[in-house]
Motif scaffolding. Structure first.
Motif, PDB file in Angstrom:
ATOM      1  N   UNK A 175       0.812  -1.221   0.000  1.00 34.51           N
ATOM      2  CA  UNK A 175       0.000   0.000   0.000  1.00 34.51           C
ATOM      3  C   UNK A 175       0.844   1.270   0.000  1.00 34.51           C
ATOM      4  N   UNK A 176       2.105   1.156   0.446  1.00 33.22           N
ATOM      5  CA  UNK A 176       2.892   2.369   0.724  1.00 33.22           C
ATOM      6  C   UNK A 176       4.267   2.295   0.089  1.00 33.22           C
ATOM      7  N   UNK A 177       4.953   3.405   0.137  1.00 36.31           N
ATOM      8  CA  UNK A 177       6.406   3.376  -0.043  1.00 36.31           C
ATOM      9  C   UNK A 177       6.995   3.328   1.363  1.00 36.31           C
ATOM     10  N   UNK A 178       7.717   2.265   1.656  1.00 29.74           N
ATOM     11  CA  UNK A 178       8.389   2.099   2.953  1.00 29.74           C
ATOM     12  C   UNK A 178       9.867   2.036   2.623  1.00 29.74           C
ATOM     13  N   UNK A 179      10.581   3.072   2.962  1.00 26.23           N
ATOM     14  CA  UNK A 179      11.912   3.260   2.398  1.00 26.23           C
ATOM     15  C   UNK A 179      12.885   3.776   3.456  1.00 26.23           C
ATOM     16  N   UNK A 180      14.105   3.280   3.431  1.00 24.25           N
ATOM     17  CA  UNK A 180      15.146   3.865   4.280  1.00 24.25           C
ATOM     18  C   UNK A 180      16.361   4.176   3.426  1.00 24.25           C
ATOM     19  N   UNK A 181      16.945   5.335   3.691  1.00 25.38           N
ATOM     20  CA  UNK A 181      18.131   5.778   2.946  1.00 25.38           C
ATOM     21  C   UNK A 181      19.273   5.902   3.951  1.00 25.38           C
ATOM     22  N   UNK A 182      20.389   5.283   3.625  1.00 27.33           N
ATOM     23  CA  UNK A 182      21.554   5.306   4.530  1.00 27.33           C
ATOM     24  C   UNK A 182      22.537   6.385   4.081  1.00 27.33           C
ATOM     25  N   UNK A 183      22.936   7.237   5.026  1.00 26.88           N
ATOM     26  CA  UNK A 183      23.973   8.250   4.755  1.00 26.88           C
ATOM     27  C   UNK A 183      25.164   7.959   5.654  1.00 26.88           C
ATOM     28  N   UNK A 184      26.296   7.634   5.058  1.00 25.48           N
ATOM     29  CA  UNK A 184      27.488   7.371   5.882  1.00 25.48           C
ATOM     30  C   UNK A 184      28.511   8.493   5.792  1.00 25.48           C
ATOM     31  N   UNK A 185      28.295   9.437   4.869  1.00 31.09           N
ATOM     32  CA  UNK A 185      29.328  10.473   4.654  1.00 31.09           C
ATOM     33  C   UNK A 185      28.823  11.889   4.857  1.00 31.09           C
ATOM     34  N   UNK A 186      27.675  12.053   5.457  1.00 27.78           N
ATOM     35  CA  UNK A 186      27.105  13.401   5.522  1.00 27.78           C
ATOM     36  C   UNK A 186      27.835  14.257   6.557  1.00 27.78           C
ATOM     37  N   UNK A 187      28.045  15.519   6.192  1.00 22.71           N
ATOM     38  CA  UNK A 187      28.651  16.437   7.178  1.00 22.71           C
ATOM     39  C   UNK A 187      27.571  17.289   7.852  1.00 22.71           C
ATOM     40  N   UNK A 188      26.310  17.024   7.518  1.00 20.47           N
ATOM     41  CA  UNK A 188      25.205  17.805   8.100  1.00 20.47           C
ATOM     42  C   UNK A 188      24.939  17.358   9.539  1.00 20.47           C
ATOM     43  N   UNK A 189      24.357  18.265  10.338  1.00 22.39           N
ATOM     44  CA  UNK A 189      23.897  17.828  11.654  1.00 22.39           C
ATOM     45  C   UNK A 189      22.444  17.319  11.545  1.00 22.39           C
ATOM     46  N   UNK A 190      21.999  16.621  12.593  1.00 23.89           N
ATOM     47  CA  UNK A 190      20.670  15.994  12.548  1.00 23.89           C
ATOM     48  C   UNK A 190      19.567  17.022  12.364  1.00 23.89           C
ATOM     49  N   UNK A 191      19.742  18.193  12.969  1.00 24.60           N
ATOM     50  CA  UNK A 191      18.690  19.210  12.897  1.00 24.60           C
ATOM     51  C   UNK A 191      18.498  19.687  11.450  1.00 24.60           C
ATOM     52  N   UNK A 192      19.624  19.924  10.782  1.00 22.41           N
ATOM     53  CA  UNK A 192      19.536  20.374   9.386  1.00 22.41           C
ATOM     54  C   UNK A 192      18.943  19.272   8.507  1.00 22.41           C
ATOM     55  N   UNK A 193      19.339  18.030   8.772  1.00 25.24           N
ATOM     56  CA  UNK A 193      18.772  16.929   7.985  1.00 25.24           C
ATOM     57  C   UNK A 193      17.277  16.797   8.212  1.00 25.24           C
ATOM     58  N   UNK A 194      16.855  17.055   9.442  1.00 23.08           N
ATOM     59  CA  UNK A 194      15.422  16.897   9.712  1.00 23.08           C
ATOM     60  C   UNK A 194      14.605  18.042   9.085  1.00 23.08           C
ATOM     61  N   UNK A 195      15.267  19.082   8.611  1.00 22.72           N
ATOM     62  CA  UNK A 195      14.563  20.086   7.796  1.00 22.72           C
ATOM     63  C   UNK A 195      14.635  19.725   6.313  1.00 22.72           C
TER      64      UNK A 195
END
Ligand code: BTN
Length: 257
Positions: free
Chosen positions: A74-94
């Motif tokens: 029924x849905x798209x159930x998806x996870x994306x893995x980031x191993x090299x990001x220099x972003x902080x969690x707050x910026x990613x959550x935006x």
């Protein structure tokens, strides 16, 4: 013959214009949670941009300890893995909600932190998880998009919707996943290089900006006017009591109004 949108890595990767996201795609018929599978792949840095998809989750989870339930396919159930990001969690959550919103299309809005709404009803949600292993930090972006649901249990009827309900057509999950990966790569690149652009776009898509809201943070309620967002500290509230306070996405929820 009815068109099938069964998950298929070849179909998703055909003409996919991304440079690094979705070069590896792992698909399951059923798994506990795609976020858990992505975490298993995080041991290798080579798996940056790996995508996990499934037709069904048996232990799908949402924010703040909620379950995330969806019927088979029924849905798209998806996870994306980031191993090299220099972003902080707050910026990613935006950044992630902007990417999901733009992949879905117009009339779609963001309710901070991670709800995606059409006509004021939730059509998608994002669960951003951060893990660290020795000195390495990695992120798992878990995305659930309601596609083919025809109805919802009574407790969700007023607040949840699906793309098929809203558009009166059958959405094509393969096409939508391609758009999702393209949009996600685009906005993640912008987050790395120009966070100010993330704030600008978020302000355009947010339904909370300028509204009087109540944030529940650490079991306490804070009411005030939402006056902005900070890429490191989260939502900015001009509290009724006078002070200005910021709330980070991982520990906050918005009280239903
Ligand atoms: C929320 O709105 O509370 C976030 C929901 C996130 C659900 C997705 S579905 C794919 C991934 N795997 C999970 O177990 N959760 C996320």
């Amino acid at each position: 013959m009815p068109h099938s949108d069964t998950l298929d890595a070849d179909k998703i990767q055909t003409n996919l214009k991304t440079k690094w996201l979705g070069k590896k795609i792992v698909i399951f018929k059923s798994t506990a949670s795609t976020n858990d599978i992505a975490a298993e792949y995080s041991k290798s840095k080579d798996n940056d941009g790996l995508v996990v998809l499934t037709e069904q989750q048996t232990k799908g989870r949402g924010r703040t300890g909620n379950k995330w339930v969806s019927g088979i396919s029924d849905s798209i159930l998806c996870s994306i893995l980031l191993t090299n990001s220099s972003c902080n969690a707050e910026l990613l959550s935006l950044t992630c909600p902007i990417a999901v919103t733009e992949a879905i299309g117009h009339k779609v809005k963001i309710k901070w932190p991670n709800d995606i709404l059409i006509n004021n009803k939730k059509v998608a949600g994002i669960l951003l998880e951060t893990k660290s292993c020795r000195n390495d930090k990695f992120f798992i972006i878990g995305i659930g998009i309601n596609c083919h649901q025809k109805s919802f249990p009574v407790e969700l009827k007023q607040t949840a919707t699906s793309l098929d309900i809203e558009t009166h057509t059958k959405c094509d999950r393969i096409l939508l996943i391609k758009r999702l990966l393209t949009s996600m790569e685009h906005w993640l690149n912008i987050a790395e290089n120009n966070p100010a652009k993330i704030i600008e776009r978020w302000r355009k898509l947010s339904i909370l900006l300028g509204k009087r809201i109540t944030v529940i943070y650490n079991r306490r309620r804070f009411t005030g006017n939402c006056i902005g967002i900070d890429p490191e500290k989260g939502l900015i509230l001009q509290l009724d009591r006078g002070a200005v306070r910021m709330f980070d996405a991982s520990l906050s929820t918005i009280e239903k109004s």
